[in-house]
Design an enzyme around this catalytic site. Sequence first.
Site, PDB file in Angstrom:
ATOM      1  N   ASP A  84       0.882  -1.182   0.000  1.00  0.00           N
ATOM      2  CA  ASP A  84       0.000   0.000   0.000  1.00  0.00           C
ATOM      3  C   ASP A  84       0.910   1.219   0.000  1.00  0.00           C
ATOM      4  O   ASP A  84       1.536   1.539   1.017  1.00  0.00           O
ATOM      5  CB  ASP A  84      -0.878  -0.035   1.249  1.00  0.00           C
ATOM      6  CG  ASP A  84      -1.716   1.236   1.408  1.00  0.00           C
ATOM      7  OD1 ASP A  84      -1.582   2.160   0.578  1.00  0.00           O
ATOM      8  OD2 ASP A  84      -2.493   1.300   2.378  1.00  0.00           O
TER       9      ASP A  84
ATOM     10  N   TYR B 144      -8.062  15.425  -6.702  1.00  0.00           N
ATOM     11  CA  TYR B 144      -7.274  14.620  -7.650  1.00  0.00           C
ATOM     12  C   TYR B 144      -6.363  15.515  -8.486  1.00  0.00           C
ATOM     13  O   TYR B 144      -5.170  15.227  -8.646  1.00  0.00           O
ATOM     14  CB  TYR B 144      -8.227  13.820  -8.551  1.00  0.00           C
ATOM     15  CG  TYR B 144      -7.542  12.937  -9.569  1.00  0.00           C
ATOM     16  CD1 TYR B 144      -7.017  11.702  -9.185  1.00  0.00           C
ATOM     17  CD2 TYR B 144      -7.419  13.315 -10.901  1.00  0.00           C
ATOM     18  CE1 TYR B 144      -6.392  10.868 -10.114  1.00  0.00           C
ATOM     19  CE2 TYR B 144      -6.802  12.491 -11.832  1.00  0.00           C
ATOM     20  CZ  TYR B 144      -6.297  11.265 -11.439  1.00  0.00           C
ATOM     21  OH  TYR B 144      -5.675  10.452 -12.363  1.00  0.00           O
TER      22      TYR B 144
ATOM     23  N   LYS C 178      -2.238  15.467  -8.658  1.00  0.00           N
ATOM     24  CA  LYS C 178      -1.461  15.212  -9.878  1.00  0.00           C
ATOM     25  C   LYS C 178      -0.550  16.400 -10.211  1.00  0.00           C
ATOM     26  O   LYS C 178       0.531  16.222 -10.773  1.00  0.00           O
ATOM     27  CB  LYS C 178      -2.404  14.865 -11.035  1.00  0.00           C
ATOM     28  CG  LYS C 178      -3.113  13.520 -10.839  1.00  0.00           C
ATOM     29  CD  LYS C 178      -2.109  12.371 -10.694  1.00  0.00           C
ATOM     30  CE  LYS C 178      -2.770  11.002 -10.627  1.00  0.00           C
ATOM     31  NZ  LYS C 178      -1.798   9.896 -10.536  1.00  0.00           N
TER      32      LYS C 178
HETATM   33  N1  LIG Z   1      -7.493   6.038 -16.292  1.00  0.00           N
HETATM   34  C1  LIG Z   1      -7.192   7.292 -16.635  1.00  0.00           C
HETATM   35  O1  LIG Z   1      -7.881   7.898 -17.467  1.00  0.00           O
HETATM   36  C2  LIG Z   1      -5.994   7.994 -16.047  1.00  0.00           C
HETATM   37  C3  LIG Z   1      -5.692   9.284 -16.553  1.00  0.00           C
HETATM   38  C4  LIG Z   1      -4.609   9.964 -16.020  1.00  0.00           C
HETATM   39  C5  LIG Z   1      -3.830   9.384 -15.037  1.00  0.00           C
HETATM   40  N2  LIG Z   1      -4.134   8.145 -14.572  1.00  0.00           N
HETATM   41  C6  LIG Z   1      -3.280   7.605 -13.516  1.00  0.00           C
HETATM   42  O2  LIG Z   1      -2.727   6.369 -13.927  1.00  0.00           O
HETATM   43  C7  LIG Z   1      -2.488   5.547 -12.791  1.00  0.00           C
HETATM   44  C8  LIG Z   1      -3.144   4.200 -13.013  1.00  0.00           C
HETATM   45  O3  LIG Z   1      -4.538   4.402 -13.232  1.00  0.00           O
HETATM   46  P1  LIG Z   1      -5.525   3.290 -13.821  1.00  0.00           P
HETATM   47  O4  LIG Z   1      -6.452   4.011 -14.725  1.00  0.00           O
HETATM   48  O5  LIG Z   1      -4.763   2.114 -14.314  1.00  0.00           O
HETATM   49  O6  LIG Z   1      -6.317   2.963 -12.472  1.00  0.00           O
HETATM   50  P2  LIG Z   1      -6.960   1.593 -11.927  1.00  0.00           P
HETATM   51  O7  LIG Z   1      -7.872   2.012 -10.845  1.00  0.00           O
HETATM   52  O8  LIG Z   1      -7.502   0.793 -13.043  1.00  0.00           O
HETATM   53  O9  LIG Z   1      -5.699   0.823 -11.329  1.00  0.00           O
HETATM   54  C9  LIG Z   1      -5.016   1.349 -10.211  1.00  0.00           C
HETATM   55  C10 LIG Z   1      -4.271   0.245  -9.506  1.00  0.00           C
HETATM   56  O10 LIG Z   1      -3.628   0.832  -8.365  1.00  0.00           O
HETATM   57  C11 LIG Z   1      -3.907   0.026  -7.224  1.00  0.00           C
HETATM   58  N3  LIG Z   1      -3.872   0.862  -6.032  1.00  0.00           N
HETATM   59  C12 LIG Z   1      -4.803   1.730  -5.587  1.00  0.00           C
HETATM   60  N4  LIG Z   1      -4.435   2.262  -4.417  1.00  0.00           N
HETATM   61  C13 LIG Z   1      -3.227   1.723  -4.109  1.00  0.00           C
HETATM   62  C14 LIG Z   1      -2.331   1.874  -3.031  1.00  0.00           C
HETATM   63  N5  LIG Z   1      -2.627   2.667  -1.993  1.00  0.00           N
HETATM   64  N6  LIG Z   1      -1.182   1.170  -3.049  1.00  0.00           N
HETATM   65  C15 LIG Z   1      -0.893   0.346  -4.072  1.00  0.00           C
HETATM   66  N7  LIG Z   1      -1.712   0.133  -5.110  1.00  0.00           N
HETATM   67  C16 LIG Z   1      -2.868   0.826  -5.132  1.00  0.00           C
HETATM   68  C17 LIG Z   1      -5.276  -0.588  -7.479  1.00  0.00           C
HETATM   69  O11 LIG Z   1      -5.466  -1.762  -6.691  1.00  0.00           O
HETATM   70  C18 LIG Z   1      -5.197  -0.864  -8.976  1.00  0.00           C
HETATM   71  O12 LIG Z   1      -4.651  -2.128  -9.260  1.00  0.00           O
HETATM   72  C19 LIG Z   1      -3.043   6.324 -11.603  1.00  0.00           C
HETATM   73  O13 LIG Z   1      -2.009   7.020 -10.954  1.00  0.00           O
HETATM   74  C20 LIG Z   1      -4.010   7.296 -12.242  1.00  0.00           C
HETATM   75  O14 LIG Z   1      -4.243   8.435 -11.446  1.00  0.00           O
HETATM   76  C21 LIG Z   1      -5.197   7.439 -15.055  1.00  0.00           C
END
Ligand SMILES: NC(=O)c1ccc[n+]([C@@H]2O[C@H](COP(=O)([O-])OP(=O)(O)OC[C@H]3O[C@@H](n4cnc5c(N)ncnc54)[C@H](O)[C@@H]3O)[C@@H](O)[C@H]2O)c1
Length: 265
Positions: free
Chosen positions: A63, A162, A166
């Site tokens: 975590d 959020y 970021k």
């Molecule tokens: N999906 C989008 O459109 C998007 C856009 C910009 C940035 N992001 C960023 O990309 C990254 C990945 O996003 P995603 O879309 O794959 O999200 P997702 O929710 O599909 O996957 C996130 C993963 O992180 C894990 N996670 C959550 N909290 C955690 C913690 N405290 N410790 C360890 N693991 C943890 C979850 O279990 C999950 O497997 C994130 O940082 C997100 O903010 C996503």
Amino acid sequence: MDALQERIALVSGAGRGIGRAIALRLAQEGATLVVTDIDEAAALGTAAQIRAAGGTAEGCRADVGDPAQSAAMIDFACERFGRLDVLVNNAGVVRVQPLLEVRPEDWDFVNDVNARGLFFAVQAGARRMRAQAPHRPGAPRGKIINIASIAGRSGRPMFAAYAASKAAAISITQSAAGALAPEITVNAICPGVVETEMWRTIDQEWTQHDGRQPGAAWQDRLKAIPLGRPEAPEDLTGMAAFLAGAGSDYITGQSYHVDGGVLMN
Ligand SMILES: NC(=O)c1ccc[n+]([C@@H]2O[C@H](COP(=O)([O-])OP(=O)(O)OC[C@H]3O[C@@H](n4cnc5c(N)ncnc54)[C@H](O)[C@@H]3O)[C@@H](O)[C@H]2O)c1
């Protein structure tokens, strides 16, 4: 492909979504992977997927909201594989709500992982990287890649906590790049509108709030993408592989939009 042969890479939050796609890609390029996630089964699942494809990987629960667990995941990688060349701080969480409804616990939920957690993961990774020799003289001793967001580039009325988290990720990237040069490069990737569980949550929370049909928030955002389609997690993996490899050795402190052209600068 073996651009990352003999490189040890750790990707946080790699049980699914963007993190999993990046872990699979780095493994395809020859890296040995440590896959971590707060969801242990998901982390182990991605590691098994890499091994099934012929790669080397181990998974563990971490975590990253807890700095002690971030330090432990870095120790795990170094104990198993002897060093850590690439750290991808990908784990992240989101909460959608109007600015006036954000409670302190909502702010903390998002920022404890995306900002505070990322900062201490950078610190833990950098401490280990600094203490190891580079693969060749003059090369960085390690590479840190932070997954920020285009939401870190401007305010977001429905994602204030959020967007702030970021923006912090981009700022931490710059501070760390300056502090850790020349031994370690630190860069960030800013994804756009990516088809993952996170966006399913965003759409659900947003449309529930507005009383719109499920899917309406997602469809709205897609209209703003010049390249005309949603982003897939795999669209981010080329940049991640580049920032992990020798081709980016002279790049640090940068945050790259990989977003289909949503933001242009
Ligand atoms: N999906 C989008 O459109 C998007 C856009 C910009 C940035 N992001 C960023 O990309 C990254 C990945 O996003 P995603 O879309 O794959 O999200 P997702 O929710 O599909 O996957 C996130 C993963 O992180 C894990 N996670 C959550 N909290 C955690 C913690 N405290 N410790 C360890 N693991 C943890 C979850 O279990 C999950 O497997 C994130 O940082 C997100 O903010 C996503």
